[in-house]
Design a protein around this motif. Structure first.
Motif, PDB file in Angstrom:
ATOM      1  N   LYS A  39       0.811  -1.224   0.000  1.00  0.00           N
ATOM      2  CA  LYS A  39       0.000   0.000   0.000  1.00  0.00           C
ATOM      3  C   LYS A  39       0.847   1.279   0.000  1.00  0.00           C
ATOM      4  O   LYS A  39       0.529   2.242  -0.675  1.00  0.00           O
ATOM      5  CB  LYS A  39      -0.977  -0.020   1.177  1.00  0.00           C
ATOM      6  CG  LYS A  39      -1.927  -1.218   1.083  1.00  0.00           C
ATOM      7  CD  LYS A  39      -2.926  -1.265   2.190  1.00  0.00           C
ATOM      8  CE  LYS A  39      -4.071  -0.337   1.942  1.00  0.00           C
ATOM      9  NZ  LYS A  39      -4.820  -0.637   0.718  1.00  0.00           N
ATOM     10  N   ASP A 165      -2.042   4.757   8.081  1.00  0.00           N
ATOM     11  CA  ASP A 165      -3.168   4.117   7.395  1.00  0.00           C
ATOM     12  C   ASP A 165      -2.948   2.613   7.377  1.00  0.00           C
ATOM     13  O   ASP A 165      -2.286   2.067   6.497  1.00  0.00           O
ATOM     14  CB  ASP A 165      -3.287   4.660   5.959  1.00  0.00           C
ATOM     15  CG  ASP A 165      -4.469   4.029   5.219  1.00  0.00           C
ATOM     16  OD1 ASP A 165      -5.437   3.610   5.889  1.00  0.00           O
ATOM     17  OD2 ASP A 165      -4.424   3.950   3.978  1.00  0.00           O
ATOM     18  N   LYS A 183      -6.559   7.616   8.601  1.00  0.00           N
ATOM     19  CA  LYS A 183      -7.576   7.581   7.557  1.00  0.00           C
ATOM     20  C   LYS A 183      -8.317   6.242   7.547  1.00  0.00           C
ATOM     21  O   LYS A 183      -8.228   5.481   6.592  1.00  0.00           O
ATOM     22  CB  LYS A 183      -6.977   7.858   6.173  1.00  0.00           C
ATOM     23  CG  LYS A 183      -8.017   8.111   5.124  1.00  0.00           C
ATOM     24  CD  LYS A 183      -7.734   7.391   3.822  1.00  0.00           C
ATOM     25  CE  LYS A 183      -7.721   5.923   3.832  1.00  0.00           C
ATOM     26  NZ  LYS A 183      -8.979   5.208   4.113  1.00  0.00           N
ATOM     27  N   ASN A 185     -11.169   3.489   7.052  1.00  0.00           N
ATOM     28  CA  ASN A 185     -12.394   3.345   6.259  1.00  0.00           C
ATOM     29  C   ASN A 185     -13.461   2.765   7.189  1.00  0.00           C
ATOM     30  O   ASN A 185     -13.241   2.629   8.405  1.00  0.00           O
ATOM     31  CB  ASN A 185     -12.140   2.495   5.004  1.00  0.00           C
ATOM     32  CG  ASN A 185     -11.662   1.082   5.336  1.00  0.00           C
ATOM     33  OD1 ASN A 185     -11.829   0.598   6.461  1.00  0.00           O
ATOM     34  ND2 ASN A 185     -11.071   0.431   4.361  1.00  0.00           N
ATOM     35  N   GLU A 188     -12.288  -0.233   9.245  1.00  0.00           N
ATOM     36  CA  GLU A 188     -11.240   0.085  10.227  1.00  0.00           C
ATOM     37  C   GLU A 188     -11.806   0.862  11.417  1.00  0.00           C
ATOM     38  O   GLU A 188     -11.339   0.680  12.550  1.00  0.00           O
ATOM     39  CB  GLU A 188     -10.100   0.842   9.532  1.00  0.00           C
ATOM     40  CG  GLU A 188      -9.326  -0.076   8.579  1.00  0.00           C
ATOM     41  CD  GLU A 188      -8.704   0.581   7.378  1.00  0.00           C
ATOM     42  OE1 GLU A 188      -8.102  -0.153   6.574  1.00  0.00           O
ATOM     43  OE2 GLU A 188      -8.823   1.809   7.215  1.00  0.00           O
ATOM     44  N   GLY A 252      -7.973   4.456  -1.181  1.00  0.00           N
ATOM     45  CA  GLY A 252      -7.570   4.971   0.134  1.00  0.00           C
ATOM     46  C   GLY A 252      -6.096   5.376   0.122  1.00  0.00           C
ATOM     47  O   GLY A 252      -5.710   6.394   0.706  1.00  0.00           O
TER      48      GLY A 252
HETATM   49 MG   LIG Z   1      -7.397   1.568   2.955  1.00  0.00          MG
END
Ligand SMILES: [Mg+2]
Ligand SMILES: Nc1ncnc2c1ncn2[C@@H]1O[C@H](COP(=O)(O)OP(=O)(O)OP(=O)(O)O)[C@@H](O)[C@H]1O
Length: 310
Positions: A39, A165, A183, A185, A188, A252
């Motif tokens: 990511k 994140d 951040k 979602n 999460e 994201g």
């Molecule tokens: Mg994400």
């Protein structure tokens, strides 16, 4: 400069096959593409597209690790990884003729205590060169669940804005160190709450709670519905325009990259949120993860609706 941390790097392989995926059969791959995955590397690519200076760090190992570094360098992303004994993992995504996608995610080779210590030393030397750090995704075995907490403590001491994140235990442990921005979602937020968040009110309530606990910016991403942020300036929402979504994986990550770029530029919260939603919704408009077209972003930027709701 913005430093991106990717602890669990991968070579992402996309296999396109003609028919349906059948277990127990020989499957011929029509086309195969390899990209630098993990990511944090999506975040790095987006920061590069935003036009900000970026440096990618984390762990790489073996031939796959060298390959990821080569792929990044070809894309113009400077990188300084700690080289570990274990081989960097491969993650395979099979896109079949039925339009289904099946993913095989390798766990990643474990990192030793010495390798962790080497990374912490490298991180310490990189901190004075940057003003924002992003930390994304899971971590390989061998690292403690509070690895991000350690990095956040070091970054805060150096006066660097730390963006986290991640999910699961890494998120639960990481937020204890009070990063500058998170951040989560929908899923999460539920992990942080310990139960599903049923309504928008409930999500905002838990974001306010996290903000009160000492996290300056709590951004909740809501997929096609955009995002909300709770911060010292108040509560804001941002809604993207209706777009033709082609691939929302990594949206994201794009949002995190855009927020890092916005912080680097000294944007205020409204401008940051508008930009982050414009970039991430532009990312959804094409197949490639960690990529957006400038013209899509600029068009979306005009149409994002930002509101102060509290
Ligand atoms: Mg994400
Ligand atoms: N279908 C969509 N249409 C428009 N914008 C989208 C869409 N999906 C995502 N976005 C944009 O991307 C942002 C982040 O998306 P999302 O909430 O899905 O993140 P995420 O679950 O963390 O994604 P990932 O972890 O795969 O990167 C949203 O806030 C929104 O701005």
């Amino acid at each position: 400069m913005i430093l991106t941390v990717t602890l669990n790097v991968a070579v992402d392989k996309a296999y396109v096959i003609e028919g349906p995926l059948q277990a127990g059969e020989v499957m011929r791959v029509k086309t195969c593409s390899n990209t630098a995955g993990g990511k944090g590397l999506n975040v790095s690519k987006v920061i590069g597209l935003c036009g900000e200076e970026v440096l990618a760090t984390g762990f790489t190992g073996g031939f796959n690790g060298a390959y990821v570094e080569k792929l990044l360098t070809e894309k113009g992303i400077p990188n300084e990884f700690v080289h570990v004994k274990g081989e960097t993992r491969s993650c395979i995504n099979i896109l079949d003729g039925d339009g289904k996608s099946t993913e095989f995610l390798e766990p990643g080779a474990p990192v030793t205590a010495e390798e962790e210590a080497a990374f912490l030393r490298k991180f310490e030397t990189l901190l004075p060169k940057c003003s924002v750090v992003t930390m994304s995704g899971s971590a390989p075995k061998g690292l403690p669940a509070d690895i991000y907490g350690k990095l956040i403590a070091m970054g805060k001491k150096a006066g660097v804005k730390m963006i986290l994140d991640t999910s699961g235990q890494y998120l639960i442990e990481g937020v204890k160190a009070k990063p500058f921005l998170i951040k989560p979602n929908h899923d999460e937020i539920a992990q942080l709450l310990g139960r599903p968040a049923e309504t928008m009110e409930e999500m905002l309530e838990s974001a306010k709670e996290l903000h009160r606990s000492g996290i300056p910016y709590v951004v909740i991403s809501l997929g096609a519905d955009g995002a909300a942020v709770v911060c010292g300036e108040g509560v804001y929402t941002a809604r993207p325009p209706k777009i033709q979504a082609v691939n929302t994986v990594g949206c994201g990550d794009s949002m995190v990259g855009a927020m890092a770029a916005a912080l680097e530029r000294g944007y205020g919260v409204e401008e940051m949120l508008r930009y982050a939603v414009a970039v991430s919704s532009a990312n959804a408009m094409n197949l490639e993860t960690g990529y957006f077209r400038q013209e899509d972003m600029e068009e979306n930027l005009k149409q994002v609706i930002v509101e102060k709701i509290g």
